[in-house]
Motif scaffolding. Structure first.
Motif, PDB file in Angstrom:
ATOM      1  N   TYR A   7       0.840  -1.200   0.000  1.00  0.00           N
ATOM      2  CA  TYR A   7       0.000   0.000   0.000  1.00  0.00           C
ATOM      3  C   TYR A   7       0.869   1.242   0.000  1.00  0.00           C
ATOM      4  CZ  TYR A   7       0.829   0.706   5.024  1.00  0.00           C
ATOM      5  OH  TYR A   7       1.403   0.926   6.256  1.00  0.00           O
ATOM      6  N   SER A   8       0.240   2.352  -0.362  1.00  0.00           N
ATOM      7  CA  SER A   8       0.924   3.641  -0.299  1.00  0.00           C
ATOM      8  C   SER A   8      -0.019   4.651   0.354  1.00  0.00           C
ATOM      9  CB  SER A   8       1.329   4.116  -1.700  1.00  0.00           C
ATOM     10  OG  SER A   8       0.208   4.209  -2.534  1.00  0.00           O
ATOM     11  N   VAL A   9       0.570   5.593   1.065  1.00  0.00           N
ATOM     12  CA  VAL A   9      -0.213   6.624   1.741  1.00  0.00           C
ATOM     13  C   VAL A   9      -0.539   7.729   0.742  1.00  0.00           C
ATOM     14  CG1 VAL A   9      -0.210   8.366   3.570  1.00  0.00           C
ATOM     15  CG2 VAL A   9       0.835   6.115   3.974  1.00  0.00           C
ATOM     16  N   ILE A  20      -6.403  10.547  10.451  1.00  0.00           N
ATOM     17  CA  ILE A  20      -7.155  10.002   9.323  1.00  0.00           C
ATOM     18  C   ILE A  20      -6.169   9.841   8.173  1.00  0.00           C
ATOM     19  CG2 ILE A  20      -9.046  10.357   7.689  1.00  0.00           C
ATOM     20  CD1 ILE A  20     -10.346  12.144   9.877  1.00  0.00           C
ATOM     21  N   THR A  21      -5.994   8.600   7.746  1.00  0.00           N
ATOM     22  CA  THR A  21      -5.032   8.294   6.691  1.00  0.00           C
ATOM     23  C   THR A  21      -5.752   7.605   5.532  1.00  0.00           C
ATOM     24  OG1 THR A  21      -3.269   8.026   8.323  1.00  0.00           O
ATOM     25  CG2 THR A  21      -2.885   7.079   6.149  1.00  0.00           C
ATOM     26  N   GLU A  54       1.447   2.140  10.327  1.00  0.00           N
ATOM     27  CA  GLU A  54       1.117   3.564  10.276  1.00  0.00           C
ATOM     28  C   GLU A  54       1.412   4.260  11.595  1.00  0.00           C
ATOM     29  OE1 GLU A  54       0.336   5.652   7.624  1.00  0.00           O
ATOM     30  OE2 GLU A  54       1.228   3.824   6.831  1.00  0.00           O
ATOM     31  N   MET A  55       1.186   3.584  12.720  1.00  0.00           N
ATOM     32  CA  MET A  55       1.534   4.183  14.009  1.00  0.00           C
ATOM     33  C   MET A  55       3.048   4.310  14.157  1.00  0.00           C
ATOM     34  SD  MET A  55      -1.316   2.938  16.752  1.00  0.00           S
ATOM     35  CE  MET A  55      -0.249   1.667  17.298  1.00  0.00           C
ATOM     36  N   GLU A  56       3.804   3.356  13.641  1.00  0.00           N
ATOM     37  CA  GLU A  56       5.265   3.473  13.664  1.00  0.00           C
ATOM     38  C   GLU A  56       5.703   4.680  12.841  1.00  0.00           C
ATOM     39  OE1 GLU A  56       6.890  -1.071  14.318  1.00  0.00           O
ATOM     40  OE2 GLU A  56       6.718  -0.326  12.262  1.00  0.00           O
ATOM     41  N   ARG A  57       5.057   4.871  11.707  1.00  0.00           N
ATOM     42  CA  ARG A  57       5.389   6.005  10.839  1.00  0.00           C
ATOM     43  C   ARG A  57       5.060   7.327  11.547  1.00  0.00           C
ATOM     44  NH1 ARG A  57       3.032   9.139   7.045  1.00  0.00           N
ATOM     45  NH2 ARG A  57       0.985   8.206   7.304  1.00  0.00           N
ATOM     46  N   GLN A  58       3.924   7.380  12.219  1.00  0.00           N
ATOM     47  CA  GLN A  58       3.486   8.607  12.893  1.00  0.00           C
ATOM     48  C   GLN A  58       4.330   8.929  14.126  1.00  0.00           C
ATOM     49  OE1 GLN A  58       1.032  10.856  12.157  1.00  0.00           O
ATOM     50  NE2 GLN A  58       0.359   9.823  10.316  1.00  0.00           N
ATOM     51  N   THR A  59       4.703   7.890  14.896  1.00  0.00           N
ATOM     52  CA  THR A  59       5.398   8.119  16.163  1.00  0.00           C
ATOM     53  C   THR A  59       6.914   8.062  16.046  1.00  0.00           C
ATOM     54  OG1 THR A  59       5.382   5.774  16.800  1.00  0.00           O
ATOM     55  CG2 THR A  59       3.477   7.120  17.475  1.00  0.00           C
ATOM     56  N   GLY A  60       7.415   7.434  14.974  1.00  0.00           N
ATOM     57  CA  GLY A  60       8.856   7.251  14.848  1.00  0.00           C
ATOM     58  C   GLY A  60       9.407   6.192  15.786  1.00  0.00           C
ATOM     59  N   ARG A  61       8.522   5.399  16.384  1.00  0.00           N
ATOM     60  CA  ARG A  61       8.919   4.332  17.308  1.00  0.00           C
ATOM     61  C   ARG A  61       8.713   2.970  16.660  1.00  0.00           C
ATOM     62  NH1 ARG A  61       5.579   5.463  22.754  1.00  0.00           N
ATOM     63  NH2 ARG A  61       6.370   3.394  23.219  1.00  0.00           N
TER      64      ARG A  61
END
Length: 119
Positions: A7-9, A20-21, A54-61
């Motif tokens: 997938y791609s964002v 919302i993504t 997606e949460m990893e992408r948002q948080t950098g964790r």
């Protein structure tokens, strides 16, 4: 990303306390050749995994799935009918745990509801 090129964002924004993504599924991905050749269906576990990514992408964790409650698969995600998904989620986080409350929508319906915990 575990599923390379799956997938791609398209866009991601924070609105009223939630993220919302919009994503586009690659309907030609190798996964659909086996699940299922004549009628592709996105596996529920893949939908769940996409939230972690997606949460990893948002948080950098870097996150690890811990547990889930209230998991409901409510509609089939067929990429030939609608290859755009909307992921909406709210999180609470502390040093050890991120709590996720989320839904995935496609083609005007809710496909997945989930409450999950990551550490």
């Amino acid at each position: 990303m575990l599923l390379q090129d799956f997938y791609s964002v398209i866009q991601s924004k924070k609105e009223e306390g939630k993220v919302i993504t919009h994503i586009r599924i690659n309907k030609n991905h190798e996964l659909y050749k086996g699940h299922f050749p004549d009628r592709p269906v996105t596996p529920g576990v893949v939908l769940m995994h996409m939230f972690r990514e997606e949460m990893e992408r948002q948080t950098g964790r870097k996150l690890r799935f811990s547990k889930a409650s209230n998991v409901k698969f409510m509609a089939v995600v067929d990429p030939n009918i609608d290859d755009v998904l909307i992921m909406e989620y709210e999180t609470e986080e502390n040093e050890e745990v991120i709590t996720l409350k989320a839904i995935t929508k496609n083609n005007g319906s809710i496909a997945l509801k989930i409450n999950a915990f990551y550490n």
